[in-house]
Design a protein around this motif. Structure first.
Motif, PDB file in Angstrom:
ATOM      1  N   ASP A 191       0.834  -1.212   0.000  1.00 24.08           N
ATOM      2  CA  ASP A 191       0.000   0.000   0.000  1.00 24.08           C
ATOM      3  C   ASP A 191       0.863   1.254   0.000  1.00 24.08           C
ATOM      4  OD1 ASP A 191      -2.303  -1.489  -0.007  1.00 24.08           O
ATOM      5  OD2 ASP A 191      -2.561  -1.442   2.166  1.00 24.08           O
TER       6      ASP A 191
ATOM      7  N   LYS B 281      -7.629  -6.866  -0.239  1.00 23.64           N
ATOM      8  CA  LYS B 281      -7.245  -5.768  -1.125  1.00 23.64           C
ATOM      9  C   LYS B 281      -8.353  -5.462  -2.132  1.00 23.64           C
ATOM     10  CE  LYS B 281      -3.273  -5.081   0.676  1.00 23.64           C
ATOM     11  NZ  LYS B 281      -3.127  -3.881   1.537  1.00 23.64           N
TER      12      LYS B 281
ATOM     13  N   GLU C 255     -10.916  -3.500  -0.164  1.00 22.39           N
ATOM     14  CA  GLU C 255     -10.426  -2.155   0.160  1.00 22.39           C
ATOM     15  C   GLU C 255     -10.551  -1.207  -1.026  1.00 22.39           C
ATOM     16  OE1 GLU C 255      -6.446  -2.508   1.469  1.00 22.39           O
ATOM     17  OE2 GLU C 255      -6.945  -3.533   3.353  1.00 22.39           O
TER      18      GLU C 255
END
Length: 688
Positions: free
Chosen positions: A546, A577, A580
């Motif tokens: 990230d 992920k 997200e």
């Protein structure tokens, strides 16, 4: 309150006598071990001579409160019989801080008992002739060597140059007598009562007589031992621990061994003392990990426990900066210690990683610390208007601890004792010349370390632990910026049996701290397959991706490629992920392709998709309901009905009741003959 105010000679003698009367020998020995291990968290002394302390006992703190004039009448929070070991440890810590011999307190009870026995022998008329001969020999020895004050001996009866008693000499239980006072046995008892005095490095003991200061006992011994090298230290350790040969290796064995090898440590300077303590722990670790000759291929549970506790002690020592690191003698002993640890690492079993952890810790904390370099570079980044990147804590990815979260790279590596005390808003001055010098020193060190590794490879031959050598070689090349070569070495190491990333140092945080995002992305791609093969925890690995993606445009695509290559081990991280980033369709495609069941998710897990893309859940629920019905069991029918009710809510939320009704008509037509299913549908009020 200074040492003179706290302890006059009379007060010190009274304290030792009070300790001898109140404490038994075992309690004092345990208190001595607690004090040596640094278990005293807080220590305070009031004007009325009351001592208050906090002593660490596991995860708890024991609060001690006692009067120096009556040491046996104090209190402690622990459940031990009073007076306890925590009270003894607090008294010994105070003695050390005031420049008094800790061994006088540790040996007080045993010395008093011995003195009483000698006095009884003298009173009964036994041993007088022998005592006179011994005393004469002792007097002659003092005359030849200029007195006990200038020697590193075990005798506490030191005298200053003007004949006055040295303030740090340990007290005797009987009054001091001259050689001809007619009681030689009592004199022998007094001369052997306390052990060797100990002093804090750099602290001077006062001379209350006002005469010329005498030489402290042990100073010459400390100088000789500091200059002799760690081979002499290890021989000294072996001699001290020889009495424990053949004992079962467990935490008690480790504790006794460490106590024996540390008991006679002379008053070194701080840097040498830290290295001496480290080598004592390394000796214990080597002893515990050595073959026992019992025929067992692996040590037992209690041996593993002892190894873990010893390794934790090494970690505590290396957690603090090395004092006097620029001192030539300290550097020499540090180099010898590093050579010893390197040799142990390269010859230990391939399934072990005890000395690998010590080796990398010693490199990154003492031998070539990054602290100053990061402090300078962090200051440069701050001055330039940018914010330095904090180091990410990665406790599960590698065995070694990594710097915790902080506001700057400098703070992330800097010990608490060296925390920045500048006024808010001010920036440190960056010295480019110093930064260049630090970088050159670090490069020179790792070039030398690389040469040492090459020499070890030739010398050890078949005894070499190839996997450990590859990891150490890769780390040195990484620190020299030779990343391509380092990656090839790591890939070769990963092909060896018993490979684990926990045997390696942290390759990922340094480029993150330095803001080298391209380099970080390259190393994240390198470690992906290695972590997947070792089934390591990937939480912090994802966090670093990230951070790289925040600064590097193409890092996002490289991350997805790496994670897909790590499936199915990286499935949890891959799914997280996707969620997200709001990739609901990709998440659902992955669930359908892997045959996941809705029952494997909590309602809260599916809530984001139900809110943002409810239509994606329709095939997920439909297919799962059909599979449950095909099980032809009552439990399967009940689970299918629960899914159908969730489907009904989704269709109503999407305002597609017509499609729901059409589906149910088709469903009932296909499964109308399944009586148990029809009963469950009626209970769920799903019959049309």
């Amino acid at each position: 309150m200074d040492a003179n105010t706290t302890f006059t000679d009379e007060q010190w003698n009274n304290l030792v006598q009070g300790v001898a009367e109140a404490f038994d020998d075992l309690t004092l020995k345990r208190g001595f071990q607690y004090e040596r291990m640094g278990s005293i968290e807080q220590l305070g002394l009031s004007e009325d001579r009351r001592l208050e302390a906090e002593v660490k006992e596991g995860a708890a703190l024991c609060r001690v409160d006692l009067a120096l004039d009556s040491p046996g009448g104090g209190s402690c929070d622990c459940k031990d019989r009073k007076p306890c070991r925590h009270m003894a440890a607090a008294l010994m810590k105070l003695a050390r801080l005031r420049g008094r011999p800790v061994s006088a307190l540790a040996n007080a009870s045993a010395s008093a008992a011995k003195a009483r026995r000698e006095a009884e022998e003298a009173a009964s008329g036994t041993g007088l002739a022998e005592g006179g001969e011994d005393l004469a020999a002792d007097t002659d020895s003092r005359g030849k060597n200029g007195g006990a004050a200038g020697r590193a001996s075990d005798s506490p009866s030191s005298e200053s140059a003007d004949g006055g008693r040295m303030p740090n000499a340990a007290p005797e239980d009987a009054p001091r007598r001259s050689p001809g006072d007619g009681n030689p046995a009592a004199d022998r008892a007094a001369s052997s009562a306390p052990g060797r005095p100990e002093f804090l490095p750099g602290e001077a003991a006062e001379n209350p007589t006002g005469g010329p200061s005498a030489k402290k006992p042990g100073i010459e011994e400390a100088a000789l031992l500091a200059a002799s090298g760690i081979s002499t230290w290890n021989r000294r350790f072996e001699e001290a621990a020889s009495s424990l040969a053949g004992r079962t290796r467990n935490p008690k064995f480790a504790e006794l061994t460490l106590q024996l090898v540390s008991a006679e440590m002379p008053p070194f300077q701080p840097g040498i003392e830290a290295l001496y303590r480290l080598n004592a722990h390394l000796f214990v670790l080597r002893t515990l990990s050595a073959p026992t000759g019992s025929g067992l291929s692996t040590p037992g549970y209690f041996a593993h426990l002892a190894v873990s506790e010893t390794a934790a002690g090494i970690e505590r020592i290396l957690a603090a900066p090395l004092p006097d690191r620029d001192d030539p003698q300290v550097r020499e002993r540090l180099g010898e210690t590093l050579h010893f640890v390197r040799k142990q690492m390269l010859t230990e079993g391939r399934e072990q990683d005890l000395f690998s952890t010590c080796y990398y810790r010693l490199l990154t904390r003492w031998a070539a610390p990054e602290t100053e370099l990061h402090a300078q570079s962090g200051a440069d980044a701050s001055t330039g208007g940018g914010q330095a990147e904090p180091a990410v804590e990665m406790p599960d990815l590698f065995a070694l601890d990594h710097a915790g979260h902080s506001d700057t790279a400098a703070d992330s590596d800097r010990p608490e004792s060296l925390a920045d005390t500048r006024a808010p808003g001010t920036q440190p001055e960056t010295d480019p010349e110093q930064l260049r010098r630090l970088a050159e020193e670090r490069r020179d060190f790792y070039e030398s370390e690389l040469q040492y590794l090459m020499d070890e490879e030739r010398e050890l031959g078949r005894a070499l632990n190839r996997q450990a050598w590859l990891g150490a070689n890769a780390w040195s090349r990484f620190c020299l910026g030779q990343d391509d070569r380092a990656r090839k070495l790591l890939e070769e190491a990963a092909d060896k049996p018993y490979f684990s990333p926990k045997k390696l140092p942290d390759f990922l945080s340094p480029p993150a701290r330095a803001g080298e995002w391209e380099r970080l992305a390259d190393w994240l791609e390198t470690f992906g397959p290695l972590l997947e093969r070792a089934r390591a925890n990937l939480t912090d690995y994802g966090r670093l991706w990230d951070r790289a993606a925040e600064h590097l445009p193409d890092a996002e695509g490289r991350m997805w490629a790496s994670l897909r290559g790590m499936l199915p081990h990286a499935s949890s991280l891959y799914e997280a992920k996707l969620l997200e980033r709001g990739n609901w369709e990709g998440w659902m495609d992955y669930q359908l392709s892997t045959g996941a069941e809705p029952s494997g998710f909590k309602v809260s897990d599916l809530a984001p998709i139900e809110k943002n893309a409810p239509e994606l859940l329709l095939p997920f629920y439909h297919q799962a309901a059909e599979r449950l019905v095909e099980q032809r069991s009552r439990d399967g029918y009940k689970a299918a009905v629960r899914l159908l009710k969730r489907l009904e809510k989704l269709y109503r939320k999407m305002k597609r009741e017509d499609r729901w009704n059409a589906f149910m008509e088709s469903f009932n037509a296909r499964y109308g003959r399944l009586r148990a299913l029809q009963e469950e549908l009626k209970k769920g009020k799903l019959m049309l």
